[in-house]
Design an enzyme around this catalytic site. Structure first.
Site: not given
Ligand code: GLU
Length: 588
Positions: A121, A408, A428, A448, A494-495
């Protein structure tokens, strides 16, 4: 015994995962488990499934899947193939992941039968302070302004985590693994549909001169799908990394170019030491029972593993198998379990090197049974409250929910020795910070973090601190049977919706016997402790009235998952890639 089951170091003779899970279950007086049932595979939608006996790869792009397969055919390990796939994804799916970003890598060693979780990360530079995203009045700055700024860039971790994995599990020389991506970057590739769509929808990309020249034509029009695209700058970057290892990225001219881009407003957000000091870390593997299986994922700094296991740990108190998979009662239960998990996630989960995350307590079977007891079949809970922990060691910190846009990528790779890589990788937002150097894009992962360092007089667990890693939602997962054999490996982009996509796919396969292709294609219904989100243009919208009758506030959304799933069944692997993106599973 701790509640965190650590598989690393476990061997079949000394300790079986299943034995420990059962003991944990007895101590927590779980309901009796039903007899083992095989997972049934029906044929999935045409073209979305592949089968293999020796190898399997499922990635978000055909060129990346081909590159990984080529490495496996040369005798490479799953980790070797993952490095080749990531290098190609950074070229053909640059909006989602790349060497300018970070990743979580779950690895199963098929020979020693050890599971490990590696954390690559991004990390906040030493100059990052809790007020990084506050204006002069102490108010959070506009999300998009923060997301496009140099100060949103975290120290990238992808190459360090791949280097660590390769040191442990690599079979082919590091340099060889970059050759497919270098060749493709030089000879060119047909611009994939998802990338063309992303470029066309993002005129802000033009603000960066390197990105403008690459993604748009001379007149400033977005390059259409199918355009032959070459990326010589990326080829040169990869050649340096192939020759000199990840050090070529973290020091020298590539590092200088990164720093110039990040600090272009004249403020030193990131220093050469921040890059040199970056370390990939091994994290606790988290495993908990679901039906007759053990579901394993990774712990903080991602919230993905904890929230996924909480959802499943709540749902195991209900018998979903007899329910109609496409009916309101089943989807109501999944949405309610998800609400409860998100309430805990939003309050308690952050980088555990900085915040006291009550991981074991959040995953205790008795706690999750009590949470399940809050769910009613005839009425939604509405907004769920986080659990309260009486342990005086646990500080309940306030939290702030934040926008987490979608990009992602996730891939699953299995080699002939049975090693598995299940890896989620991200910069991200789509195109990250929209800052391109050396043919790759820099992340904006620091968004995030919570923009607000405190709320209601209490500190936010996920506030920005120097050297801290922002809370993620990534949830790479591998599922095992009672004999410790893998049965499913999966994940998704998918965040924060990642958590719901992965949970739903596992319920589809484990409770309802759906195949990987069917699980990847199933219409999504999600809840992040707010409105219940139903995927647009799907039959799930027929449930709107029934869910509204239960009190859900329903909203229609795109819900663009990117699941990649491999199932292991009777000596055969079945792979599937989400039809919502360009991916493909290839097996042999
Ligand atoms: N930044 C997000 C995360 O680390 C992922 C973003 C995404 O999946 O579009 O959870």
């Amino acid at each position: 015994m701790t509640d965190d089951l650590r598989l690393r170091g476990a061997s079949p003779g000394s300790f079986t995962l299943w034995g420990v899970l059962m003991l944990a279950c007895l101590l927590a007086s779980c309901a009796a488990q039903p007899a083992p049932q095989p997972i049934l595979t029906e044929s999935g939608p045409a073209g979305t499934e592949a089968t293999g006996r020796h190898f399997m790869v499922a990635t978000a792009d055909p060129a990346a899947s081909e590159a990984a397969l080529a490495i496996l055919r040369q005798g490479g390990s799953a980790v070797d193939a993952a490095i080749a796939a990531q290098a190609v994804l950074g070229l053909v799916e640059p909006q989602s992941s790349g060497i300018g970003g970070g990743a979580f890598l779950l690895h199963w060693d098929g020979v020693t039968r050890k599971l490990s979780a590696l954390d690559g990360r991004e990390t906040a530079p030493k100059n990052a302070r809790p007020d990084l995203f506050l204006d002069a009045d102490g108010k959070p700055v506009d999300f998009i302004d923060a997301a496009l700024s140099g100060r949103s860039v975290g120290v990238p971790g992808v190459l360090r985590v791949l280097e660590l994995a390769h040191r442990r599990e690599g079979r082919l020389p590091w340099a060889d693994l970059f050759q497919p991506a270098i060749a493709l970057a030089e000879s060119g590739f047909a611009l994939p549909p998802q990338l063309a769509h992303a470029i066309a929808g993002d005129p802000r990309l033009k603000n960066d001169p390197e990105a403008r020249a690459y993604f748009f034509d001379a007149a400033g029009n977005p390059r259409p799908a199918g355009t032959l695209l070459r990326n010589p700058a990326y080829a040169e970057t990869l050649r340096a990394i192939a020759a000199r290892g990840a050090d070529a990225f973290y020091g020298g001219p590539i590092a200088q170019a990164i720093l110039a881009e990040v600090n272009d407003d004249g403020i030193q957000h990131m220093s050469a030491m921040d890059l040199l000091d970056y370390r990939a870390r091994e994290r606790d593997v988290l495993c908990r029972p679901y039906r007759v299986y053990a579901v394993c994922s990774t712990g903080p700094p991602t919230s993905g593993g904890i929230a996924l296991l909480q959802i499943l740990g709540i749902l195991r108190n209900f018998d979903l198998a007899p329910l109609d998979p496409d009916g309101a009662p089943a989807l109501h239960l999944i949405a309610e379990a998800s609400r409860l998990a998100f309430a805990d996630r939003d309050r308690y989960v952050a980088d555990a090197d900085f915040a006291r995350v009550p991981t074991a307590k959040l995953l205790e079977a008795s706690y999750l049974k009590a949470r399940a007891g809050q769910i009613r079949s005839d009425r939604t809970l509405g907004e769920a409250r986080p659990g309260k922990f009486t342990d005086p060691m646990i500080v309940a910190e306030a939290s702030q929910r934040q926008v987490e846009p979608q990009s992602t990528t996730h891939f699953v790779i299995v080699d002939s020795a049975g090693d598995i890589v299940s890896m989620t990788s991200s910069i991200e937002m789509g195109f990250g910070s929209h800052r391109m150097v050396g043919g790759f894009l820099l992340n904006n992962q620091l968004t995030d973090f919570s923009f607000l360092p405190a709320a209601g007089g209490r500190l936010v667990a996920n506030r920005i601190e120097p050297g801290k890693r922002p809370r993620s939602s990534m949830a790479p997962a591998i599922v095992f049977d009672q004999d410790n054999n893998p049965v499913i490996a999966l994940g998704s982009p998918g965040g924060p919706n990642i958590i719901g996509y992965v949970a739903q796919a596992l319920v589809e396969m484990i409770d309802w016997g759906r195949s990987p292709g069917q699980a990847a294609a199933a219409a999504h219904i999600l809840n992040r402790n707010g409105p219940t989100l139903i995927e647009t243009d799907t039959s799930a919208l027929d449930l709107r009235d029934a869910l509204e009758d239960l009190g859900h506030a329903v909203e229609e959304r795109q819900l663009k998952s990117g699941l990649n799933i491999v199932q292991f069944k009777d000596g055969v692997m079945i792979g599937a890639s989400d039809p919502r993106r360009d991916g493909i599973a290839l097996g042999e």
